[in-house]
Design an enzyme around this catalytic site. Structure first.
Site, PDB file in Angstrom:
ATOM      1  CE  LYS A 119      -2.381   2.844   3.427  1.00  0.00           C
ATOM      2  NZ  LYS A 119      -2.975   2.941   4.770  1.00  0.00           N
ATOM      3  CD1 TRP A 164     -12.486  -2.439   0.989  1.00  0.00           C
ATOM      4  CD2 TRP A 164     -10.785  -3.560   1.906  1.00  0.00           C
ATOM      5  NE1 TRP A 164     -12.460  -3.685   0.417  1.00  0.00           N
ATOM      6  CE2 TRP A 164     -11.422  -4.395   0.955  1.00  0.00           C
ATOM      7  CE3 TRP A 164      -9.686  -4.045   2.603  1.00  0.00           C
ATOM      8  CZ2 TRP A 164     -11.000  -5.680   0.690  1.00  0.00           C
ATOM      9  CZ3 TRP A 164      -9.264  -5.333   2.337  1.00  0.00           C
ATOM     10  CH2 TRP A 164      -9.915  -6.134   1.392  1.00  0.00           C
ATOM     11  CG  HIS A 165      -6.660   1.754   4.300  1.00  0.00           C
ATOM     12  ND1 HIS A 165      -5.326   1.414   4.497  1.00  0.00           N
ATOM     13  CD2 HIS A 165      -7.389   0.809   4.955  1.00  0.00           C
ATOM     14  CE1 HIS A 165      -5.270   0.318   5.244  1.00  0.00           C
ATOM     15  NE2 HIS A 165      -6.499  -0.066   5.529  1.00  0.00           N
ATOM     16  CE1 TYR A 166     -13.685   2.243   0.986  1.00  0.00           C
ATOM     17  CE2 TYR A 166     -14.662   3.948   2.343  1.00  0.00           C
ATOM     18  CZ  TYR A 166     -14.637   2.638   1.893  1.00  0.00           C
ATOM     19  OH  TYR A 166     -15.552   1.732   2.361  1.00  0.00           O
TER      20      TYR A 166
END
Length: 575
Positions: A411, A511-513
């Site tokens: 990431k 899923w780290h928006y």
């Protein structure tokens, strides 16, 4: 009263005013009597604070506020305590890709062609995520303008309930040692802290594999002062103009229960509505309530309360890219435990034993369900995913396996690339249209390439050799991922030998928006919505970058942190 003054007097007031025994109340998870179905709510109610969204931030925020005020929490999803098996570590993949209407994860596809999910449950993203718990770096805390002492105390408050040191087994140990071997140093052991090097982080899964969500933080709540309604979908926030003021003031909400009956909740006295619906839900709810770009709202027939063009802008999602590594030996079931925090902005993590091979047909079905309008998302012109058996020919010796093994992922920090969110319909349960613009900024792509090179080095390391098929080159692993339906983006032949194109073609979400309600653009430093009164947004939508390797620790901390600040301001104002 300014926060600088509050910072000065905080040490003198905190002990005497807000000394609070963490477990002084009798109710413990999952036996909370104040969590009820929305259909049991009164038609009209009054509270000091109304929290929209019982998510990762909303739960600790509401629990804290309930210590000195009456609080209503409205959560559109169900309770994780009703389906404990669904949140067990072994069911992580199945729960995440569940497309039924009662699932805890609501699927959506960004306009970038990347399959994503937003939480639909009490506890928010902590109900469906991979469980990794790690704090933001000290620089992040300082740049956010948070009081470092209060942030530290707030992290510790969270960790007493939901954070556990994992038992690091063989796969995770091999990746940990591989990271050290290839130079992701120093080794920092087990730590909550965000530090350059390799470490083992905490997890919200205990050693039995049971997930402890943000909803468990209601252990701290005063059961006599809080009401939590599930399956309560807020339709809009209500505004009025107070005498002598030109600014709109939030004074209540309208919400729908699971059988379609409308309820109203209003603020008492000088209370506040606090929007904690997450990076997707908070900008969406502001727009549905009339705060957003005027032209866009008018196009949807929404009465404009405040023309605020920055609502929904600056949306970002940290891109994730992976290598799938089938193993010749059995591996443990594990989610994120080991992390390599590189000095060039990439975070290397791993998971194993999750029947990844069997999940791909289900993932593909999820994609088709969404594209065919079965989950509230419109059809979009994306290429069909390639589900050929090309990888069977490439991988050969382990083609008949269900991909026992794991994934090693990277990431990127930030990211620098941002997009926007727009309404698609005026129904609050429908997904909005979201664009993240993955790798729009060249620096993001450069970091991804460096991260993938590090992953390849780890896979080739001596420490990891036990989990490699000796006759399978890394190129075959690259071809494997390229042949899987990881997203709906077109695949280019050059991706097989260009890591730049590989990153672009195989990008997935982690899923780290975040973003859409940035501090300084939509809310001020106290998280108050600029231009209106009695309304705050407190959640990840206010972040301009994702904190640390995983944001959930910091989102939960922020709920506790701001809850304490709000109570202190309330006390000083009354005094």
């Amino acid at each position: 009263m300014g926060w600088r003054f509050l910072q000065f007097i905080w040490p003198f007031l905190a002990g005497s005013l807000f000394f609070f025994n963490a477990f002084s109340y009798s109710e413990k998870a999952p036996y909370f009597t104040f969590i009820k179905e929305a259909r049991s709510a009164p038609a009209v109610s009054l509270y000091d604070y109304i929290v929209i969204g019982g998510g990762t931030c909303g739960c600790p925020l509401a629990a804290t506020l309930s210590q000195r005020a009456t609080v209503l929490v409205l959560e559109r999803g169900g309770s994780p305590y009703e389906k404990p098996d669904n949140i067990n570590l072994n069911n992580f993949v199945d729960s995440l890709i569940d497309t039924t209407r009662s699932s805890f994860a609501q699927q959506f596809i960004s306009t970038d062609g990347v399959l994503n999910a937003r939480a639909r449950a009490l506890g928010g993203g902590s109900v469906i995520n991979a469980g990794f718990y790690s704090r933001a770096g000290h620089m992040y805390v300082r740049e956010a303008g948070w009081d470092e002492r209060l942030a530290e105390e707030s992290y510790e408050w969270v960790e007493k309930v939901v954070a556990f040191e994992p038992t690091v087994r063989q796969w995770q140990s091999a990746v940990r040692d591989g990271l050290r071997e290839v130079g992701v140093l120093p080794y920092n052991g087990f730590s909550f802290e965000h530090m350059i090097g390799t470490k083992v982080g905490s997890s919200i899964f205990d050693r039995m594999g049971h997930r402890h969500t943000a909803a468990d933080l209601f252990t701290y709540a005063n059961p006599n002062s809080i009401s939590v309604y599930i399956h309560a979908t807020v339709q809009r926030i209500l505004f009025r103009h107070s005498p002598g003021s030109r600014r709109p003031q939030a004074y209540g909400v309208i919400y729908r229960d699971e059988v379609g009956i409308m309820h109203r909740a209003y603020l008492k006295g000088e209370g506040e509505i606090i929007l904690s619906a997450g990076a997707i839900g908070s900008p969406q709810m502001l727009m549905l309530s009339g705060i957003g770009p005027a032209q866009h709202l008018q196009a949807h027939g929404i009465r404009v309360v405040l023309d605020q063009p920055m609502v929904g802008q600056g949306m970002a999602d940290n891109p994730m890219n992976v290598l799938v590594v089938p193993s010749p030996v059995p591996v443990e079931v594990s989610l994120i435990e080991t992390v390599g925090i590189t000095n060039f902005g990439s975070y290397i993590e791993t998971a194993s034993g999750l029947n990844l091979g069997l999940s791909w047909p289900q993932r593909l079905q999820s994609i088709y369900d969404i594209v065919s309008n079965q989950t509230g998302q419109p059809s979009m012109s994306f290429p069909k995913a390639d589900v050929s058996n090309k990888w069977t020919n490439n991988i050969g010796s382990f083609a008949n396996l269900s991909l026992e093994g794991g994934v090693i992922l990277e990431k990127i920090t930030g990211p620098l690339s941002t997009g926007h969110l727009q309404l698609l319909t005026t129904h609050p349960n429908d997904n909005p249209l979201v664009t993240f613009n993955y790798f729009k900024e060249p620096e993001d792509l450069r970091i991804c390439v460096e991260g993938m090179r590090t992953i390849i080095d780890v896979v080739n390391s001596r420490a990891f050799s036990r989990f490699r098929y000796k006759n399978v080159p890394v190129q075959a692993l690259i071809d494997l991922v390229l042949s899987l339906p990881v997203n709906l983006r077109p695949k280019h032949p050059s991706a097989a030998f260009s890591l730049e194109q590989y990153c672009i073609d195989t990008v997935m979400t982690i899923w780290h928006y975040h973003g859409g309600c940035h501090v300084g653009r939509v809310v001020d430093r106290d998280y108050k919505v600029m231009g209106v009164d009695s309304l705050r947004v407190i959640d990840g939508s206010t972040f301009s970058a994702s904190p640390g390797t995983n944001p959930q620790a910091t989102v939960m901390m922020l709920g506790r942190y701001m809850g304490q600040r709000i109570l202190l301001e309330r006390f000083l104002h009354r005094g």
